[in-house]
Design a protein around this motif. Structure first.
Motif, mmCIF file in Angstrom:
data_model
loop_
_atom_site.group_PDB
_atom_site.id
_atom_site.type_symbol
_atom_site.label_atom_id
_atom_site.label_comp_id
_atom_site.label_asym_id
_atom_site.label_seq_id
_atom_site.Cartn_x
_atom_site.Cartn_y
_atom_site.Cartn_z
ATOM 1 N N ILE A 78 0.857 -1.182 0.000
ATOM 2 C CA ILE A 78 0.000 0.000 0.000
ATOM 3 C C ILE A 78 0.895 1.234 0.000
ATOM 4 O O ILE A 78 1.864 1.307 0.755
ATOM 5 N N ASP A 79 0.578 2.181 -0.847
ATOM 6 C CA ASP A 79 1.397 3.383 -1.001
ATOM 7 C C ASP A 79 1.534 4.123 0.335
ATOM 8 O O ASP A 79 0.567 4.240 1.098
ATOM 9 N N THR A 80 2.716 4.649 0.587
ATOM 10 C CA THR A 80 2.967 5.346 1.851
ATOM 11 C C THR A 80 2.267 6.701 1.928
ATOM 12 O O THR A 80 2.307 7.343 2.988
ATOM 13 N N LYS A 81 1.623 7.146 0.858
ATOM 14 C CA LYS A 81 0.808 8.362 0.968
ATOM 15 C C LYS A 81 -0.417 8.107 1.844
ATOM 16 O O LYS A 81 -1.101 9.046 2.254
ATOM 17 N N ASN A 187 -7.143 -1.421 16.851
ATOM 18 C CA ASN A 187 -7.621 -1.120 15.509
ATOM 19 C C ASN A 187 -6.766 -0.025 14.883
ATOM 20 O O ASN A 187 -5.991 0.646 15.569
ATOM 21 N N THR A 188 -6.938 0.158 13.592
ATOM 22 C CA THR A 188 -6.190 1.199 12.872
ATOM 23 C C THR A 188 -7.097 1.926 11.885
ATOM 24 O O THR A 188 -8.149 1.424 11.488
ATOM 25 N N PHE A 189 -6.636 3.103 11.502
ATOM 26 C CA PHE A 189 -7.257 3.835 10.401
ATOM 27 C C PHE A 189 -6.140 4.523 9.630
ATOM 28 O O PHE A 189 -4.954 4.291 9.915
ATOM 29 N N ILE A 190 -6.482 5.338 8.650
ATOM 30 C CA ILE A 190 -5.454 5.946 7.800
ATOM 31 C C ILE A 190 -5.580 7.464 7.735
ATOM 32 O O ILE A 190 -6.670 8.025 7.868
ATOM 33 N N ARG A 191 -4.428 8.084 7.533
ATOM 34 C CA ARG A 191 -4.335 9.500 7.183
ATOM 35 C C ARG A 191 -3.762 9.597 5.779
ATOM 36 O O ARG A 191 -3.022 8.715 5.335
ATOM 37 N N GLY A 192 -4.120 10.680 5.106
ATOM 38 C CA GLY A 192 -3.562 10.879 3.772
ATOM 39 C C GLY A 192 -4.648 10.984 2.725
ATOM 40 O O GLY A 192 -5.776 11.386 3.016
ATOM 41 N N LEU A 203 -10.320 10.997 -1.744
ATOM 42 C CA LEU A 203 -10.788 11.326 -0.406
ATOM 43 C C LEU A 203 -9.579 11.716 0.431
ATOM 44 O O LEU A 203 -8.636 10.936 0.583
ATOM 45 N N LYS A 204 -9.605 12.932 0.967
ATOM 46 C CA LYS A 204 -8.503 13.417 1.794
ATOM 47 C C LYS A 204 -8.867 13.232 3.262
ATOM 48 O O LYS A 204 -9.882 13.744 3.739
#
Length: 205
Positions: A78-81, A187-192, A203-204
């Protein structure tokens, strides 16, 4: 010559590189003593932001974050962005003769279980019926393996971290040992930025 290609596997990542120290164990056992009862009569801590609220677990949290990054970026590519971060974290306790009901983790992408204790009930992962080999048909097999099984056990080995897609249903069978089975979950989620501008899917976060 014949060969099998395993298409569309569901990855479950294992790592054994971290051993909790005495201070970390004290915090986890303390938090696990203040818990609510679940459907299987096992216990889940009232504390749901364990990593955020106990600085004694900073090194352990750093290790967990590093493993999430490795799983997401080095293995799943998965892209590091898109940067994953830990959201909620809590303790589970299965006292003797209790189980943890089947569930998924909503509002999360990658979930985790760390086995604080070992040699007890495994964690069992379940495949969605719609993703089985032959949906709506129950066939008899002579031997279960990774290709034909709708469920799979991962043994409860002390100081093991498991990472898996949060949508993967799982449960813990009844603890038949005479001691508590203790684990820590998060759990986890993402930023970016996810999606693409040109596809109108951006989606930002």
């Amino acid at each position: 010559m014949s060969e099998i290609t395993k298409l569309f596997p569901t990855p479950v990542y294992q790592n054994h590189d971290y051993t909790l120290n005495e201070d970390e164990l004290k915090i986890i056992n303390h938090v696990g003593a203040f818990a609510k009862l679940n459907d299987g009569n096992n216990l889940t801590s009232h504390e749901r932001y364990l990593f955020d609220n106990y600085k004694e677990l900073n090194n352990f949290k750093k290790y967990c974050q590093e493993q999430v990054n490795k799983f997401a970026h080095n293995i799943l590519k998965i892209d590091t962005k898109q940067q994953f971060y830990i959201t909620q974290s809590w303790v589970n306790v299965n006292t003797p003769d209790t189980f943890h009901h089947a569930h998924v983790h909503l509002n999360s992408l990658i979930s985790a279980v760390y086995f604080v204790t070992g040699d007890s009930s495994p964690i069992r992962f379940q495949q969605s019926p719609l993703h089985s080999l032959f949906p709506m048909y129950e066939l008899t097999v002579t031997e279960y393996n990774i290709l034909n099984s709708d469920g799979w056990n991962m043994e409860n080995k002390k100081d093991t971290l498991l990472l898996f897609p949060s949508s993967l249903k799982h449960y813990v069978p009844k603890n038949q040992q005479g001691f508590n089975r203790v684990s820590l979950s998060f759990n986890t989620f993402i930023r970016g930025v996810i999606g693409e501008t040109d596809k109108a899917t951006e989606l930002k976060l």
